[in-house]
Design an enzyme around this catalytic site. Sequence first.
Site, PDB file in Angstrom:
ATOM      1  N   LYS A   1      14.990  -5.823   4.743  1.00  0.00           N
ATOM      2  CA  LYS A   1      15.360  -4.820   5.742  1.00  0.00           C
ATOM      3  C   LYS A   1      16.779  -5.030   6.289  1.00  0.00           C
ATOM      4  CE  LYS A   1      10.681  -3.663   7.166  1.00  0.00           C
ATOM      5  NZ  LYS A   1       9.720  -3.512   8.258  1.00  0.00           N
TER       6      LYS A   1
ATOM      7  N   GLY B   1       6.719 -11.893  20.408  1.00  0.00           N
ATOM      8  CA  GLY B   1       7.537 -12.076  19.224  1.00  0.00           C
ATOM      9  C   GLY B   1       8.930 -11.508  19.423  1.00  0.00           C
ATOM     10  N   ALA B   2       9.902 -12.125  18.745  1.00  0.00           N
ATOM     11  CA  ALA B   2      11.285 -11.662  18.872  1.00  0.00           C
ATOM     12  C   ALA B   2      11.957 -11.650  17.502  1.00  0.00           C
ATOM     13  CB  ALA B   2      12.048 -12.555  19.845  1.00  0.00           C
TER      14      ALA B   2
ATOM     15  N   ARG C   1       0.825  -1.209   0.000  1.00  0.00           N
ATOM     16  CA  ARG C   1       0.000   0.000   0.000  1.00  0.00           C
ATOM     17  C   ARG C   1       0.857   1.255   0.000  1.00  0.00           C
ATOM     18  NH1 ARG C   1      -2.742  -3.963   2.608  1.00  0.00           N
ATOM     19  NH2 ARG C   1      -4.895  -4.195   1.948  1.00  0.00           N
TER      20      ARG C   1
ATOM     21  N   ASP D   1       9.938   2.245  11.638  1.00  0.00           N
ATOM     22  CA  ASP D   1       8.893   1.315  12.104  1.00  0.00           C
ATOM     23  C   ASP D   1       8.531   1.575  13.569  1.00  0.00           C
ATOM     24  OD1 ASP D   1       8.409  -0.067   9.764  1.00  0.00           O
ATOM     25  OD2 ASP D   1       9.941  -1.578  10.150  1.00  0.00           O
TER      26      ASP D   1
HETATM   27  P1  NDP Z   1       9.842 -12.486  11.642  1.00  0.00           P
HETATM   28  O1  NDP Z   1       9.725 -13.639  10.704  1.00  0.00           O
HETATM   29  O2  NDP Z   1      11.150 -11.777  11.784  1.00  0.00           O
HETATM   30  O3  NDP Z   1       9.452 -13.009  13.138  1.00  0.00           O
HETATM   31  C1  NDP Z   1       8.304 -13.770  13.340  1.00  0.00           C
HETATM   32  C2  NDP Z   1       8.002 -13.886  14.845  1.00  0.00           C
HETATM   33  O4  NDP Z   1       6.738 -14.520  14.995  1.00  0.00           O
HETATM   34  C3  NDP Z   1       9.015 -14.725  15.611  1.00  0.00           C
HETATM   35  O5  NDP Z   1       9.143 -14.223  16.914  1.00  0.00           O
HETATM   36  C4  NDP Z   1       8.329 -16.111  15.617  1.00  0.00           C
HETATM   37  O6  NDP Z   1       8.719 -16.930  16.721  1.00  0.00           O
HETATM   38  C5  NDP Z   1       6.890 -15.692  15.793  1.00  0.00           C
HETATM   39  N1  NDP Z   1       5.934 -16.688  15.306  1.00  0.00           N
HETATM   40  C6  NDP Z   1       5.740 -17.100  14.033  1.00  0.00           C
HETATM   41  N2  NDP Z   1       4.734 -17.998  13.956  1.00  0.00           N
HETATM   42  C7  NDP Z   1       4.276 -18.164  15.239  1.00  0.00           C
HETATM   43  C8  NDP Z   1       3.248 -18.962  15.830  1.00  0.00           C
HETATM   44  N3  NDP Z   1       2.465 -19.773  15.085  1.00  0.00           N
HETATM   45  N4  NDP Z   1       3.043 -18.869  17.158  1.00  0.00           N
HETATM   46  C9  NDP Z   1       3.798 -18.053  17.917  1.00  0.00           C
HETATM   47  N5  NDP Z   1       4.814 -17.278  17.423  1.00  0.00           N
HETATM   48  C10 NDP Z   1       5.041 -17.338  16.102  1.00  0.00           C
HETATM   49  O7  NDP Z   1       8.658 -11.494  11.244  1.00  0.00           O
HETATM   50  P2  NDP Z   1       8.598  -9.922  11.486  1.00  0.00           P
HETATM   51  O8  NDP Z   1       9.092  -9.673  12.870  1.00  0.00           O
HETATM   52  O9  NDP Z   1       9.236  -9.211  10.356  1.00  0.00           O
HETATM   53  O10 NDP Z   1       7.027  -9.598  11.357  1.00  0.00           O
HETATM   54  C11 NDP Z   1       6.079  -9.958  12.367  1.00  0.00           C
HETATM   55  C12 NDP Z   1       4.695  -9.404  12.038  1.00  0.00           C
HETATM   56  O11 NDP Z   1       4.680  -7.979  12.119  1.00  0.00           O
HETATM   57  C13 NDP Z   1       4.187  -9.752  10.641  1.00  0.00           C
HETATM   58  O12 NDP Z   1       2.834 -10.137  10.761  1.00  0.00           O
HETATM   59  C14 NDP Z   1       4.307  -8.445   9.873  1.00  0.00           C
HETATM   60  O13 NDP Z   1       3.354  -8.362   8.844  1.00  0.00           O
HETATM   61  C15 NDP Z   1       4.043  -7.434  10.984  1.00  0.00           C
HETATM   62  N6  NDP Z   1       4.600  -6.084  10.710  1.00  0.00           N
HETATM   63  C16 NDP Z   1       3.738  -5.031  10.585  1.00  0.00           C
HETATM   64  C17 NDP Z   1       4.234  -3.758  10.354  1.00  0.00           C
HETATM   65  C18 NDP Z   1       3.267  -2.601  10.205  1.00  0.00           C
HETATM   66  O14 NDP Z   1       3.686  -1.521   9.777  1.00  0.00           O
HETATM   67  N7  NDP Z   1       2.024  -2.750  10.576  1.00  0.00           N
HETATM   68  C19 NDP Z   1       5.678  -3.493  10.214  1.00  0.00           C
HETATM   69  C20 NDP Z   1       6.494  -4.677  10.371  1.00  0.00           C
HETATM   70  C21 NDP Z   1       5.948  -5.925  10.598  1.00  0.00           C
HETATM   71  P3  NDP Z   1      10.061 -17.832  16.669  1.00  0.00           P
HETATM   72  O15 NDP Z   1      11.202 -16.900  16.967  1.00  0.00           O
HETATM   73  O16 NDP Z   1       9.852 -18.858  17.719  1.00  0.00           O
HETATM   74  O17 NDP Z   1      10.135 -18.422  15.274  1.00  0.00           O
END
Ligand code: NDP
Length: 270
Positions: free
Chosen positions: A66, A127-128, A16, A103
Site C-alpha cells: 500500500k 493500533g497506529a 477474497r 479502506d
Molecule cells: P501494521 O503492521 O501496519 O500495524 C500493526 C499494529 O498492531 C501496530 O499498531 C502494532 O503496534 C499493533 N500490534 C501488533 N501486535 C500487537 C500486540 N501483540 N499487541 C498490541 N498491539 C499490537 O498492520 P496494519 O495496520 O496494516 O493492519 C492491522 C490489522 O488490520 C490487521 O489485522 C489487518 O488484517 C487488518 N485490516 C483489515 C482490513 C479489512 O478490510 N477488514 C483492511 C486493513 C487492515 P506497534 O506500533 O507497537 O508495533
Amino acid sequence: MTDRYAVFGNPIGHSRSPTIHAAFAEQTGEAMRYAAIEAPKADFAGAWRRFVAEGGSGANVTVPFKEAAFELADTLTARARLAGAVNTLSVDADGATHGDTTDGVGLVRDLAFHAAPLDGARVLLLGAGGASRGVIEPLLAANVTSLTIANRTVAKARALAELFAECGEIDGCGFEDVTGPFDVVINATSASLAGDLPPLPDDLFLDGGVAYDMMYAAEPTVFLRWAGDRGARTLDGLGMLIEQAAASFALWRGVTPETRALREQLRRAL
Ligand code: NDP
C-alpha cells in the site's frame, strides 16, 4: 471489450477480492475480469507497469504494497495523501496512474450498515499502523465527538494524533492510559492475528457500545470475545473488506454494487 483488473499482494493466495469483484461484475453486468497477482516484494512498481502494458485498467493493492502504491501513483486523492497509503489504482485516459484509498470509507459504511452510529460518538481506535492511519480522517469526518488512538508504541499513537489534529478532536496514548467508556472501540492492531489481546480496562464500553475488529475469521477474535463478555455488540472486519471493494468498484466502473447478499455468502464460506 473486457476490462482487466487485479489485486496485488504478497502473499495473495488467500485474497477474497477476486470472488468479491466477480460477484459485483455479475450483479451489475459490467464486462470485466479480476485476477490475483503476487508481485515480488522488492518490485511492486515493475509488476504494476507490466500489468498496465498488458492492458490492465486498475487494481487493488494489499499487504505489503500500500505504501509502494502511494509512492508510485502520479496523482493522489486528498484522502490517500492523508492516509499515506493507496489501496486502489486506476489508469487515467492519458495513461497516468491515479491512487486512492477506500479502506476508511469501507469501515464507515460497514458501521452504518450495522446501524452503529458515529455521529456524536466517543471512539477508541486501537493500533497506529497503516490500517489505523487510513481510517482516522473518515472517522473524524463522520462527526465523532472524540477519537482516541491507543497503541503499544505510544509515540506512534501521539504522532498520528498530531498529524490529524486539524481534522477534529483527537488524542493519542498508550493502552494503560485509556480512560473510557466509549461508544465504539475499533481494533486496528494485528494482535488478533496472533490471538493476543491489548491490555484494556474492563469498563471500556458505554451501554449499547460497539466493538469492531478489523480482522475477521470463522470464529470471533479474542478481542471480540473479550468485548462481548463486557456487554458490547461485536462486529468483525468482513463487511469492511466488502465495502472497500464496493467503493473501489464504483471508482472504476461508475456503479455502486449492492453488498448484502455477498456479505451472507462470504460469511458462510469463512
Ligand atoms: P501494521 O503492521 O501496519 O500495524 C500493526 C499494529 O498492531 C501496530 O499498531 C502494532 O503496534 C499493533 N500490534 C501488533 N501486535 C500487537 C500486540 N501483540 N499487541 C498490541 N498491539 C499490537 O498492520 P496494519 O495496520 O496494516 O493492519 C492491522 C490489522 O488490520 C490487521 O489485522 C489487518 O488484517 C487488518 N485490516 C483489515 C482490513 C479489512 O478490510 N477488514 C483492511 C486493513 C487492515 P506497534 O506500533 O507497537 O508495533
